[in-house]
Scaffold this active site. Structure first.
Site, PDB file in Angstrom:
ATOM      1  N   CYS A 131       0.817  -1.225   0.000  1.00  0.00           N
ATOM      2  CA  CYS A 131       0.000   0.000   0.000  1.00  0.00           C
ATOM      3  C   CYS A 131       0.849   1.273   0.000  1.00  0.00           C
ATOM      4  O   CYS A 131       0.436   2.295  -0.538  1.00  0.00           O
ATOM      5  CB  CYS A 131      -0.979   0.010   1.154  1.00  0.00           C
ATOM      6  SG  CYS A 131      -0.245   0.116   2.779  1.00  0.00           S
ATOM      7  N   ASP A 370      -7.634   5.761  -0.395  1.00  0.00           N
ATOM      8  CA  ASP A 370      -7.219   4.548   0.299  1.00  0.00           C
ATOM      9  C   ASP A 370      -6.792   3.483  -0.709  1.00  0.00           C
ATOM     10  O   ASP A 370      -7.589   3.079  -1.558  1.00  0.00           O
ATOM     11  CB  ASP A 370      -8.389   4.028   1.140  1.00  0.00           C
ATOM     12  CG  ASP A 370      -7.997   2.873   2.048  1.00  0.00           C
ATOM     13  OD1 ASP A 370      -6.844   2.403   1.960  1.00  0.00           O
ATOM     14  OD2 ASP A 370      -8.851   2.444   2.847  1.00  0.00           O
ATOM     15  N   HIS A 372      -6.161   0.341  -0.098  1.00  0.00           N
ATOM     16  CA  HIS A 372      -6.334  -1.003   0.445  1.00  0.00           C
ATOM     17  C   HIS A 372      -7.453  -1.813  -0.195  1.00  0.00           C
ATOM     18  O   HIS A 372      -7.728  -2.932   0.238  1.00  0.00           O
ATOM     19  CB  HIS A 372      -6.570  -0.925   1.955  1.00  0.00           C
ATOM     20  CG  HIS A 372      -5.368  -0.484   2.716  1.00  0.00           C
ATOM     21  ND1 HIS A 372      -5.089   0.851   2.928  1.00  0.00           N
ATOM     22  CD2 HIS A 372      -4.347  -1.183   3.267  1.00  0.00           C
ATOM     23  CE1 HIS A 372      -3.957   0.937   3.609  1.00  0.00           C
ATOM     24  NE2 HIS A 372      -3.488  -0.271   3.820  1.00  0.00           N
TER      25      HIS A 372
END
Length: 487
Positions: A131, A370, A372
């Site tokens: 990430c 994000d 993820h």
């Protein structure tokens, strides 16, 4: 209070947040699903068991990080939201639509699965470990997109959002009072609306306030080309495959965890080694210091004898620590002022063990993209590949207090004049800190350990270029920040 100089704690040699080598204890944490050694070290083709493990990890990851069952993000209608230097006040449909176009147009790069096998391992996904690489990719993509105020014509409506006017909490009234929402049809063209309808003074839309989405073939082709640079294919110049290869020069391998400083240097080398980016340079600050002469020499150096350009556009990356073991609240106002600047292209950071790409804020909450969400790989080598999975329409926020102090701040200057303005504007923003030590500084002259050859992406990086701040006391207590680099 964490009254610690950002320079003094930026790097902790032998076990700091920027060393990026998890301890045995941190490897036992299963919160992000560490990579089994068999997958990381194997060089053979992944078997069916490996594929099933990857699919299970991907599904569990999407459940854990709220991508399967989503919660709504609340936005305050009565206070401005800052997104990449632009202010939005959600008191009219035009303001909401301007924010929607700007946010959804950002390139969103996330975990992928089932991409070509990474060299030297059996890994076909970066789920659980990549990430920080994805956050770095998003910052670099934003830097390139900063050359124009392009907006994606096909961006979708926002989802999982709620707009409220916050009221003081009282025993007889909830903390927030909802107002009737604006129409959910936020995709109608701006030109069909009254530009001044419902806008308050100081936030009234003018024809030039926000760029309009465009279907121009040249812009759409450029959009697709930029996304393809970050594709999950060995030939993509800024894809995971190339970044993992560059990471080997810093002692990293596929499946390892990366910190924001190492990723900054990897991006620098990736740009320097890509011939297509002859007019763009990346400068990484050392010791929390931007040396102006180093930047000038890097950007003013002759490109080739055939080219007449005298200045390369530059992305400036500044790895810092905003406190000791946790964020020093005294730096929050300074971070806000930096994010208000047009020249700021975002912050690679996150919360402990969880990398995020910060692109703005509202009140005491950071706005972020994000990485993820684990998605199937997209073959960017196909001429008409789908773009939808590279753009996010679900904005998310988190409190400043949850921000890990380890981060890398990005800036962009297209011309020499822009760079001079950047130095002035950022220095003013840095002066707003209540702490004795600024987050970082601009100084005249050149860095001792960071000459032009190294900055331009030479074949080697001396250890001093990455781990050069070692002034923290050896008796300093090491806490959770040591493990921030996990994700």
């Amino acid at each position: 209070m964490n009254s610690v100089s950002p320079s003094a704690v930026q790097y902790i040699v032998g076990g700091g947040a920027h060393e990026d080598k998890p301890s045995a204890q941190s490897r036992r944490h299963n919160g992000h699903g560490s990579v089994p050694d068999g997958l990381r070290e194997g060089s053979g083709e992944p078997d069916e068991v490996d594929r099933l493990k990857a699919k299970f990890m991907s599904a569990w990851n999407n459940v854990k990080y709220g991508w399967t069952v989503k919660s709504k993000t609340t936005f305050n209608k009565s206070s401005p939201l800052i997104l990449l230097g632009q202010s939005y006040l959600f008191n009219s449909e035009d303001e909401v639509d301007g924010f929607r176009q700007a946010f959804v147009s950002c390139v969103w790069l996330t975990y992928r699965r089932e991409f070509p096998q990474l060299e030297g391992s059996s890994l076909t996904t970066d789920c659980g470990w990549g990430c920080m690489l994805r956050s770095g990719q998003m910052l670099l993509a934003q830097g390139y997109c900063s050359t124009s105020y392009w907006r994606w014509a096909d961006c979708h409506p926002l989802t999982d959002v709620d707009f409220e006017v916050l009221k003081p909490r009282s025993p007889s009234r909830p903390a927030a009072m909802s107002l009737p929402s604006f129409s959910s049809s936020w995709t109608s063209p701006i030109s069909q609306r009254d530009p001044s309808s419902g806008s308050s003074e100081g936030h009234r839309r003018t024809p030039a306030r926000y760029p309009e989405a465009s279907h121009e073939p040249q812009l759409e082709a450029l959009h697709r080309k930029v996304v393809s640079w970050f594709g999950d294919h060995p030939s993509a110049p800024f894809g995971v495959h190339q970044l993992v290869e560059l990471g080997k020069e810093s002692g990293k391998r596929a499946g390892d965890w990366y910190g924001p400083s190492v990723v900054a240097h990897m991006l620098r080398k990736a740009v320097a080694r890509t011939a297509e980016f002859h007019n763009l340079a990346v400068y990484v600050a050392q010791d929390c210091t931007v040396y102006k002469e180093d930047v000038l020499r890097l950007c003013e150096s002759p490109l080739t004898q055939e080219l007449s350009e005298s200045w390369k556009s530059v992305i400036i990356l500044v790895p810092v620590r905003l406190g000791g073991e946790s964020l020093n609240p005294s730096y929050i106002e300074c971070v806000k002022n930096i994010l208000k600047l047009k020249c700021c292209i975002g912050i690679i950071g996150g919360k402990p063990k969880h990398s995020l790409f910060f692109i703005g804020f509202q009140d005491e909450q950071l706005l972020y993209l994000d990485p993820h969400y684990c998605q199937p790989v997209v073959d960017v080598t196909q001429g008409n590949f789908s773009l939808e999975s590279f753009h996010c329409n679900s904005p998310r926020k988190m409190n400043f207090s949850r921000m890990d102090p380890s981060c890398t701040i990005g800036f962009y200057a297209q011309t020499k004049s822009d760079f001079e303005s950047l130095c002035s504007a950022v220095s003013e923003a840095l002066s707003s800190s209540k702490e004795k030590y600024p987050i970082f500084t601009f100084v005249e002259g050149r860095g001792q350990n960071y000459g032009l050859e190294g900055q331009s992406g030479g074949s080697t990086d001396g250890p001093a270029n990455i781990f050069s701040c070692n002034r923290m006391s050896r008796n300093s207590k090491r806490g959770s920040t040591d493990e921030f680099v996990l994700l």
